[in-house]
Design a protein around this motif. Structure first.
Motif, PDB file in Angstrom:
ATOM      1  N   HIS A  73       4.191   2.807   6.103  1.00 14.36           N
ATOM      2  CA  HIS A  73       3.537   1.504   5.726  1.00 14.36           C
ATOM      3  C   HIS A  73       4.219   0.314   6.762  1.00 14.36           C
ATOM      4  O   HIS A  73       5.123   0.707   7.634  1.00 14.36           O
ATOM      5  N   VAL A 102      -3.636  -5.165   5.016  1.00 21.75           N
ATOM      6  CA  VAL A 102      -2.381  -5.835   5.304  1.00 21.75           C
ATOM      7  C   VAL A 102      -2.656  -6.648   6.431  1.00 21.75           C
ATOM      8  O   VAL A 102      -1.919  -7.774   6.379  1.00 21.75           O
ATOM      9  N   TRP A 106      -1.613 -10.787   6.664  1.00 22.84           N
ATOM     10  CA  TRP A 106      -0.731 -11.239   7.532  1.00 22.84           C
ATOM     11  C   TRP A 106      -1.263 -12.219   8.757  1.00 22.84           C
ATOM     12  O   TRP A 106      -0.595 -13.163   9.300  1.00 22.84           O
ATOM     13  N   HIS A 148       4.815  -1.321  -3.627  1.00 22.76           N
ATOM     14  CA  HIS A 148       5.678  -2.009  -2.317  1.00 22.76           C
ATOM     15  C   HIS A 148       4.707  -2.722  -1.311  1.00 22.76           C
ATOM     16  O   HIS A 148       5.171  -3.776  -1.060  1.00 22.76           O
ATOM     17  N   THR A 149       3.591  -2.368  -0.897  1.00 22.94           N
ATOM     18  CA  THR A 149       2.533  -2.882   0.034  1.00 22.94           C
ATOM     19  C   THR A 149       1.592  -2.317  -0.293  1.00 22.94           C
ATOM     20  O   THR A 149       1.298  -1.481  -1.193  1.00 22.94           O
ATOM     21  N   SER A 152       0.969   1.224   1.426  1.00 22.60           N
ATOM     22  CA  SER A 152       2.084   2.409   1.499  1.00 22.60           C
ATOM     23  C   SER A 152       1.516   3.751   1.202  1.00 22.60           C
ATOM     24  O   SER A 152       0.416   3.857   0.106  1.00 22.60           O
ATOM     25  N   PHE A 179       6.564  -8.633  -2.338  1.00 19.74           N
ATOM     26  CA  PHE A 179       6.101  -8.799  -1.070  1.00 19.74           C
ATOM     27  C   PHE A 179       4.627  -9.322  -1.065  1.00 19.74           C
ATOM     28  O   PHE A 179       3.848  -8.804  -1.977  1.00 19.74           O
ATOM     29  N   GLY A 182       2.112  -6.980  -2.577  1.00 22.60           N
ATOM     30  CA  GLY A 182       2.764  -5.943  -3.513  1.00 22.60           C
ATOM     31  C   GLY A 182       2.235  -6.285  -4.917  1.00 22.60           C
ATOM     32  O   GLY A 182       1.904  -7.212  -5.282  1.00 22.60           O
ATOM     33  N   LEU A 262       6.857  -8.253  10.359  1.00 24.64           N
ATOM     34  CA  LEU A 262       5.580  -7.899  10.097  1.00 24.64           C
ATOM     35  C   LEU A 262       4.708  -8.146  11.316  1.00 24.64           C
ATOM     36  O   LEU A 262       3.490  -7.506  11.567  1.00 24.64           O
ATOM     37  N   THR A 266       2.552  -4.790  11.879  1.00 27.08           N
ATOM     38  CA  THR A 266       0.901  -4.870  11.990  1.00 27.08           C
ATOM     39  C   THR A 266       0.243  -4.620  13.136  1.00 27.08           C
ATOM     40  O   THR A 266      -0.846  -4.580  13.080  1.00 27.08           O
TER      41      THR A 266
END
Length: 289
Positions: A73, A102, A106, A148-149, A152, A179, A182, A262, A266
């Protein structure tokens, strides 16, 4: 029929508690590297390759051939060294396909422009749940394990599963789920899926923070986690687990490197493009968290 058993070498990064892995097929001396760390000193804003140089020295001593560089992840507590190792070994890099979600999340948080790609092109392969791959003659498969994300995944290679930030060692419980992207309920369901693997499956965690100052550890089994994990041993139901996890997460500070890491991770482990002075710059969103 018993599953093949890879040799697993773990490398613990004391600063971040992260564990990097070299997963070896003993029959062919081919290997995969999982979640390598690119060292970063936030005080001086300097990167270094101490951790992956140790891995490379190990690979050279063993005369191994690298088949894959695998991310579980986009990490919040260290920079990924996937790009650096991909260049060293000419090996393909992979991550779960949900990384694109993700990236989109972000991109908004950092207010990145249109030149920030959100289609996962930074990796050579985006794995879907159930996808198969090989490390030498060893068969591997991908388990989608978010919470968790958003992105993941768990890598199951022979009788070993690399469970990233879902389960920790039994005396440390389970991972946070607060997070962006998450979700504690999703994490609970991912953990239950992992615990459905055969009891003897070796589980390799993504972090160990050495509670009580003990030596770093990173290997357990499904049976051991089910019986002894401090967040799971009393078999809490989903609602009870979510209440515990959300209450605990509310007391935790953000990881020190999250806002720096991140925007690198990413991008697959690349720094932002250099500006006209030849240097890269990190962007920190003020008053966002």
């Amino acid at each position: 029929m018993a599953k093949a058993s890879p040799e697993v070498a773990g490398f613990h990064d004391d600063k971040t508690g992260s564990v990097q892995y070299v997963v070896i097929d003993p029959q062919t001396d081919r290997c995969a590297i999982i979640d390598p760390v690119w060292n970063y000193d936030e005080a001086s804003a300097r990167t270094s390759t101490v951790s992956i140089d140790e891995i490379s020295a190990f690979i050279a001593r063993r005369r191994l051939t690298v088949d894959w560089i695998l991310d579980t992840h986009p990490h919040a507590d260290h920079f990924s060294a996937g790009v650096l190792l991909g260049e060293r070994y000419g090996a393909p890099r992979a991550i779960g396909e949900k990384v694109v979600e993700v990236q989109k999340l972000w991109q908004t948080i950092y207010n990145f422009g249109a030149d920030y790609a959100t289609d996962g092109r930074q990796w050579d392969r985006l794995f879907a749940d159930g996808d198969a791959f090989n490390v030498g003659a060893l068969e591997g498969r991908v388990m989608f394990s978010p919470g968790h994300t958003l992105a993941s995944i768990t890598y199951v290679i022979g009788d070993a599963a690399f469970v990233h930030d879902t389960l920790f060692m039994p005396d440390s419980g389970t991972a946070r789920a607060d997070f962006p992207g998450g979700d504690a309920r999703t994490l609970y369901r991912s953990i239950q899926r992992i615990l459905e693997l055969p009891d003897a499956t070796r589980l390799f965690v993504g972090h160990d923070y050495r509670p009580g100052g003990r030596e770093a550890r990173w290997e357990s089994t499904v049976a051991e986690q089910r019986a002894r994990n401090s967040h799971l041993r009393d078999a809490p139901g989903e609602d009870a687990y979510v209440a515990m996890r959300e209450a605990r997460d509310a007391t935790l500070p953000l990881p020190a490197l999250m806002l720096a890491a991140l925007q690198v991770n990413t991008r697959g482990g690349r720094l932002p493009e250099s500006e006209d002075d030849g240097h890269s710059y990190l962007k920190i969103p003020l008053n966002r968290f």
